[in-house]
Design a protein around this motif. Structure first.
Motif, PDB file in Angstrom:
ATOM      1  N   UNK A   1       2.682 -13.459  43.528  1.00 42.36           N
ATOM      2  CA  UNK A   1       1.928 -12.208  43.553  1.00 42.36           C
ATOM      3  C   UNK A   1       0.440 -12.504  43.704  1.00 42.36           C
ATOM      4  N   UNK A   2      -0.234 -11.697  44.525  1.00 50.46           N
ATOM      5  CA  UNK A   2      -1.684 -11.818  44.690  1.00 50.46           C
ATOM      6  C   UNK A   2      -2.289 -10.424  44.569  1.00 50.46           C
ATOM      7  N   UNK A   3      -3.106 -10.232  43.542  1.00 46.92           N
ATOM      8  CA  UNK A   3      -3.734  -8.939  43.286  1.00 46.92           C
ATOM      9  C   UNK A   3      -5.244  -9.036  43.484  1.00 46.92           C
ATOM     10  N   UNK A   4      -5.842  -7.906  43.821  1.00 43.72           N
ATOM     11  CA  UNK A   4      -7.287  -7.825  43.985  1.00 43.72           C
ATOM     12  C   UNK A   4      -7.789  -6.715  43.063  1.00 43.72           C
TER      13      UNK A   4
ATOM     14  N   UNK B   1      -9.533 -12.598  43.607  1.00 45.48           N
ATOM     15  CA  UNK B   1      -8.137 -12.215  43.418  1.00 45.48           C
ATOM     16  C   UNK B   1      -7.561 -12.909  42.192  1.00 45.48           C
ATOM     17  N   UNK B   2      -6.416 -12.429  41.764  1.00 44.72           N
ATOM     18  CA  UNK B   2      -5.678 -13.112  40.707  1.00 44.72           C
ATOM     19  C   UNK B   2      -4.290 -13.432  41.257  1.00 44.72           C
ATOM     20  N   UNK B   3      -4.032 -14.716  41.452  1.00 46.93           N
ATOM     21  CA  UNK B   3      -2.755 -15.181  41.977  1.00 46.93           C
ATOM     22  C   UNK B   3      -1.863 -15.626  40.828  1.00 46.93           C
ATOM     23  N   UNK B   4      -0.576 -15.356  40.949  1.00 46.81           N
ATOM     24  CA  UNK B   4       0.351 -15.703  39.873  1.00 46.81           C
ATOM     25  C   UNK B   4       1.732 -15.959  40.441  1.00 46.81           C
TER      26      UNK B   4
ATOM     27  N   UNK C   1      -5.676   3.518  38.219  1.00 49.08           N
ATOM     28  CA  UNK C   1      -4.430   2.802  37.959  1.00 49.08           C
ATOM     29  C   UNK C   1      -3.859   2.250  39.253  1.00 49.08           C
ATOM     30  N   UNK C   2      -3.307   1.051  39.175  1.00 50.48           N
ATOM     31  CA  UNK C   2      -2.653   0.388  40.308  1.00 50.48           C
ATOM     32  C   UNK C   2      -3.614  -0.072  41.399  1.00 50.48           C
ATOM     33  N   UNK C   3      -4.916   0.009  41.144  1.00 49.69           N
ATOM     34  CA  UNK C   3      -5.879  -0.385  42.162  1.00 49.69           C
ATOM     35  C   UNK C   3      -5.726  -1.853  42.550  1.00 49.69           C
ATOM     36  N   UNK C   4      -5.395  -2.704  41.582  1.00 47.35           N
ATOM     37  CA  UNK C   4      -5.258  -4.132  41.873  1.00 47.35           C
ATOM     38  C   UNK C   4      -4.157  -4.401  42.890  1.00 47.35           C
ATOM     39  N   UNK C   5      -3.141  -3.546  42.895  1.00 45.78           N
ATOM     40  CA  UNK C   5      -2.034  -3.731  43.831  1.00 45.78           C
ATOM     41  C   UNK C   5      -2.387  -3.239  45.224  1.00 45.78           C
ATOM     42  N   UNK C   6      -2.903  -2.011  45.335  1.00 45.19           N
ATOM     43  CA  UNK C   6      -3.137  -1.501  46.684  1.00 45.19           C
ATOM     44  C   UNK C   6      -4.418  -2.043  47.313  1.00 45.19           C
TER      45      UNK C   6
END
Length: 411
Positions: free
Chosen positions: A235-238, A251-254, A203-208
């Protein structure tokens, strides 16, 4: 003997002065305790997507027929809960670098997953430095997109979720007064309990995994009767660091845009809020992101798009205060060609088209006690997912009727 008495008297005076100085120093620190005991009594007419033992209802579930053609989800339910009872501590102390200082630690028994309801949950934990025109908040509090002064006044603990951004996160937030009425907020945060979808089991891996925090900015106007503002967020998540056995940098940018308004006087409180953007999952809203297969077998990502708005009207009467809430949200889909969906309300087989809710409440208040009955109707339209994860054929509209009574004693 006389000298001894004088010496003892001097020591006694010195001790008294030191004690007084210590008391004066201690008086610079002030601590207060606050909170409430709350009991909720809930009755639903249909199965819903919910959090924490039906405490927070989001939307009614799609039609699910058994072998006899009966809808399994057209089944009612009820529950009694006290897990949102809350306790908090506020503290103030001596100035730091010329700034007034304060801190808050607040929690409830909501837990942080559906499987640990009843465990103590940290809601807020932050320190704040406040100068004449500038303030700096360090720690966990509400998402910047959740405007505490312009939040739905519903009795339901869902606080208008699905239509209003909801959640808290550790952050750095700077507020600058531009004039007597205008202020600027800028913030950077990392998701915590309210997180983005997870591609892996972590959980939360995309954020950290992302070196870049989420960035938020808004400008607000406020006077004696009106609060209004506009804001935006990036926001930019990996989602993962390895895909198809290779190091992944996908990444997923939004981004999102928001606007809000509140008017209040001695008789009425009127509020409205609108938001549109992509990957609003962490705000407990529809959407998330989709996965696409690249030629080398790796998974890349694109954010789904969502829009929502709500309005709330309530009496400002001190003893009996009726209120009315309406909210609407729309799934605007994602680019075609996806292989997987990491979303709320969207699936490869069936997806939500839209959801709307209307609820009416009456608050009966006496001193520190409040009891609030509320009737809530939520309607959702489902359909077969098309190439853009939008509801297409075979649409079905389902609804849940919730009757709720909330009793709160504050302290």
């Amino acid at each position: 003997m006389k000298k001894l008495k004088i010496t003892l008297a001097a020591f006694s005076l010195l001790f008294s002065l030191n004690q007084l100085k210590a008391q004066e120093k201690q008086s610079d620190y002030k601590v207060s305790v606050y909170g409430f005991a709350r009991a909720d009594y809930i009755f639903d007419s249909r199965q819903t997507l919910f959090a924490r033992e039906q405490q927070v209802d989001l939307y009614p579930l799609d039609v699910n027929l058994d072998a006899n053609g009966s809808d399994i989800n057209a089944t009612g339910s009820s529950n009694f809960l006290t897990v949102v009872s809350r306790v908090g501590v506020k503290a103030t102390g001596p100035n730091v670098w010329g700034a007034k200082t304060s801190a808050v630690i607040e929690g409830d028994f909501y837990g942080n997953t559906n499987t640990n309801t009843g465990l103590f949950n940290i809601r807020q934990a932050y320190a704040n430095l406040e100068w004449e025109k500038t303030s700096l908040l360090l720690g966990q509090t509400w998402y910047p997109a959740y405007v505490t002064d312009v939040a739905p006044g519903v009795a339901n603990f869902n606080t208008g979720s699905l239509f209003n951004p909801f959640g808290r996160a550790p952050q750095i937030r700077l507020t600058q007064k531009l004039s007597d009425n205008f202020s600027l907020d800028v913030a950077a945060y990392k998701m915590s309990t309210h997180s983005a979808p997870s591609v892996t089991a972590n959980a939360n891996e995309a954020s950290y995994n992302s070196l870049t925090p989420s960035f938020h900015g808004k400008i607000q106007y406020k006077d004696a009767h009106v609060t209004a503002g506009v804001g935006t967020e990036y926001q930019s998540l990996k989602p993962q660091i390895v895909s198809a056995g290779l190091v992944s940098d996908h990444k997923v940018d939004s981004n999102m845009f928001m606007a809000y308004f509140k008017y209040s006087d001695s008789k009425l409180i009127a509020k409205a809020y609108g938001v549109t953007g992509s990957n609003l999952y962490q705000f407990v809203m529809l959407g998330g992101f989709a996965g696409y297969t690249e030629p080398n077998g790796q998974e890349s990502y694109k954010a789904t798009k969502t829009s929502a708005f709500w309005a709330d009207f309530a009496s400002n009467n001190a003893k009996i205060a009726p209120g009315l809430f309406f909210g609407y949200t729309k799934n605007n889909g994602v680019d075609a060609g996806y292989n997987k969906l990491y979303t709320r309300g969207l699936g490869t087989a069936r997806s939500l088209d839209d959801v709307w809710r209307i609820s009416g409440r009456v608050e009966f208040k006496q001193n520190k006690f409040k009891i609030a009955p509320e009737l809530e109707y939520t309607s959702a339209t489902w359909g077969d997912s098309d190439t853009n994860a939008v509801a297409g054929n075979n649409k079905a509209t389902v609804a849940n009727f919730r009757a709720l009574v909330s009793a709160v004693y504050s302290f």
